[in-house]
Design a protein around this motif. Structure first.
Motif, mmCIF file in Angstrom:
data_model
loop_
_atom_site.group_PDB
_atom_site.id
_atom_site.type_symbol
_atom_site.label_atom_id
_atom_site.label_comp_id
_atom_site.label_asym_id
_atom_site.label_seq_id
_atom_site.Cartn_x
_atom_site.Cartn_y
_atom_site.Cartn_z
ATOM 1 N N UNK A 78 12.026 -67.641 2.219
ATOM 2 C CA UNK A 78 11.043 -66.689 1.702
ATOM 3 C C UNK A 78 11.675 -65.652 0.783
ATOM 4 N N UNK A 79 12.905 -65.259 1.097
ATOM 5 C CA UNK A 79 13.582 -64.244 0.305
ATOM 6 C C UNK A 79 13.924 -64.692 -1.098
ATOM 7 N N UNK A 80 13.818 -65.981 -1.379
ATOM 8 C CA UNK A 80 14.120 -66.500 -2.709
ATOM 9 C C UNK A 80 12.901 -66.555 -3.626
ATOM 10 N N UNK A 81 11.744 -66.205 -3.105
ATOM 11 C CA UNK A 81 10.528 -66.278 -3.914
ATOM 12 C C UNK A 81 10.565 -65.233 -5.030
ATOM 13 N N UNK A 83 8.062 -63.778 -8.005
ATOM 14 C CA UNK A 83 6.644 -63.811 -8.374
ATOM 15 C C UNK A 83 6.347 -64.558 -9.676
ATOM 16 N N UNK A 84 7.146 -64.331 -10.714
ATOM 17 C CA UNK A 84 6.880 -64.997 -11.989
ATOM 18 C C UNK A 84 7.063 -66.504 -11.878
ATOM 19 N N UNK A 85 8.080 -66.931 -11.125
ATOM 20 C CA UNK A 85 8.320 -68.353 -10.931
ATOM 21 C C UNK A 85 7.169 -68.985 -10.160
ATOM 22 N N UNK A 86 6.720 -68.311 -9.109
ATOM 23 C CA UNK A 86 5.601 -68.831 -8.324
ATOM 24 C C UNK A 86 4.332 -68.904 -9.158
ATOM 25 N N UNK A 87 4.077 -67.864 -9.960
ATOM 26 C CA UNK A 87 2.869 -67.836 -10.784
ATOM 27 C C UNK A 87 2.867 -68.974 -11.805
ATOM 28 N N UNK A 88 4.025 -69.238 -12.401
ATOM 29 C CA UNK A 88 4.112 -70.324 -13.384
ATOM 30 C C UNK A 88 3.904 -71.672 -12.712
ATOM 31 N N UNK A 89 4.465 -71.852 -11.525
ATOM 32 C CA UNK A 89 4.297 -73.103 -10.802
ATOM 33 C C UNK A 89 2.832 -73.338 -10.472
ATOM 34 N N UNK A 90 2.141 -72.274 -10.046
ATOM 35 C CA UNK A 90 0.708 -72.383 -9.771
ATOM 36 C C UNK A 90 -0.077 -72.683 -11.044
ATOM 37 N N UNK A 130 6.627 -79.954 8.248
ATOM 38 C CA UNK A 130 7.395 -79.746 9.474
ATOM 39 C C UNK A 130 8.776 -79.143 9.241
ATOM 40 N N UNK A 131 9.162 -78.978 7.974
ATOM 41 C CA UNK A 131 10.508 -78.458 7.716
ATOM 42 C C UNK A 131 10.508 -77.182 6.872
ATOM 43 N N UNK A 132 9.351 -76.773 6.347
ATOM 44 C CA UNK A 132 9.271 -75.533 5.588
ATOM 45 C C UNK A 132 9.943 -75.610 4.230
ATOM 46 N N UNK A 133 10.165 -74.450 3.629
ATOM 47 C CA UNK A 133 10.823 -74.389 2.329
ATOM 48 C C UNK A 133 9.923 -74.817 1.179
ATOM 49 N N UNK A 134 10.496 -74.793 -0.024
ATOM 50 C CA UNK A 134 9.810 -75.220 -1.237
ATOM 51 C C UNK A 134 8.465 -74.505 -1.365
ATOM 52 N N UNK A 135 8.461 -73.188 -1.174
ATOM 53 C CA UNK A 135 7.219 -72.435 -1.033
ATOM 54 C C UNK A 135 6.286 -72.543 -2.233
ATOM 55 N N UNK A 136 6.792 -72.308 -3.412
ATOM 56 C CA UNK A 136 5.915 -72.321 -4.582
ATOM 57 C C UNK A 136 5.353 -73.711 -4.843
ATOM 58 N N UNK A 137 6.205 -74.723 -4.761
ATOM 59 C CA UNK A 137 5.752 -76.085 -5.034
ATOM 60 C C UNK A 137 4.753 -76.541 -3.977
ATOM 61 N N UNK A 138 5.093 -76.344 -2.703
ATOM 62 C CA UNK A 138 4.174 -76.738 -1.632
ATOM 63 C C UNK A 138 2.824 -76.033 -1.773
#
Length: 220
Positions: A78-81, A83-90, A130-138
């Motif tokens: 979570x600490x690697x998120x 905002x700009x990267x997540x917004x672009x992925x969305x 079941x393993x978490x991670x890859x927050x923006x992509x998932x």
């Protein structure tokens, strides 16, 4: 001759799907950023390119998407998120397909079987995480799945024989997955053949669902 529209047709999987469809005697219209300047995240670009198309298309495939913006990668915590990267992925993975889907009903036949397939990913399944991670992509793929579900309902009100589905192609050997050597991969050509077979076998009862390349349904 059946007609197909492939959005994202210059990418590895999109190009392979286009060729597979042509091999099955479809007349294929290809649109992509690289070849046509289509930017699925820009409403004006989507309107310019799709608004001028003449249907009907028996099959529409949306094969756009990114794992992460250039220079970034999937987050492991979570600490690697960012905002700009997540917004672009969305923007690319969820908003873009939504803008394209807004044109789908007009481009599908009023009567007779038709299908819309949108490339999602198994990691977008909340029930399968079941393993978490890859927050923006998932999260972007989960959002895409919800958009797809709503689009299936809306399109189905007037196109009763249309099947609108999310598709998981498997891990495909493309530049998209080159940095992830630990995954078992299939060629783009094999993935395309699998996906087209799934799409051709869909009935209207399949609409609004999520399928893997082998035809198995994936939980949301």
């Amino acid at each position: 001759m059946s007609r197909a529209l492939v959005i994202g047709a210059s990418g590895g999987i999109g190009a392979a799907i286009s060729s597979e469809l042509e091999g099955r005697d479809y007349e294929v219209t290809r649109l992509s950023r690289r070849e046509n300047g289509l930017d699925v995240t820009d409403p004006a670009s989507v309107e310019s390119h799709l608004g001028n198309l003449d249907g009907p298309f028996d099959l529409i495939v949306i094969s756009t998407g990114i794992l992460a913006p250039e220079g970034a990668g999937p987050e492991k915590a979570l600490g690697q998120i960012e905002p700009d990267t997540m917004a672009r992925t969305f923007a690319v993975n969820a908003v873009g397909p939504a803008l394209v889907l807004a044109h789908a009903e007009r481009l599908l036949p009023r009567e007779g079987r038709s299908a819309v397939g949108v490339l999602s990913a198994r990691v977008g399944s909340i029930g399968d995480n079941r393993i978490g991670g890859w927050y923006s992509y998932r999260a972007s793929k989960a959002a895409l799945n919800q958009i797809l579900r709503g689009a299936a309902i809306e399109i189905g009100r007037k196109r009763k024989e249309a099947a609108v589905v999310a598709l998981h192609p498997g891990t495909v050997e493309t530049p998209f997955t080159a940095d992830y050597p630990g995954h078992s991969k299939v060629s783009a050509e094999e993935a395309a053949a699998n996906l087209v077979t799934v799409l051709e076998g869909l009935t209207p009862k399949a609409t609004g669902r999520f399928y893997a390349y082998d035809g198995q349904e994936i939980p949301w």
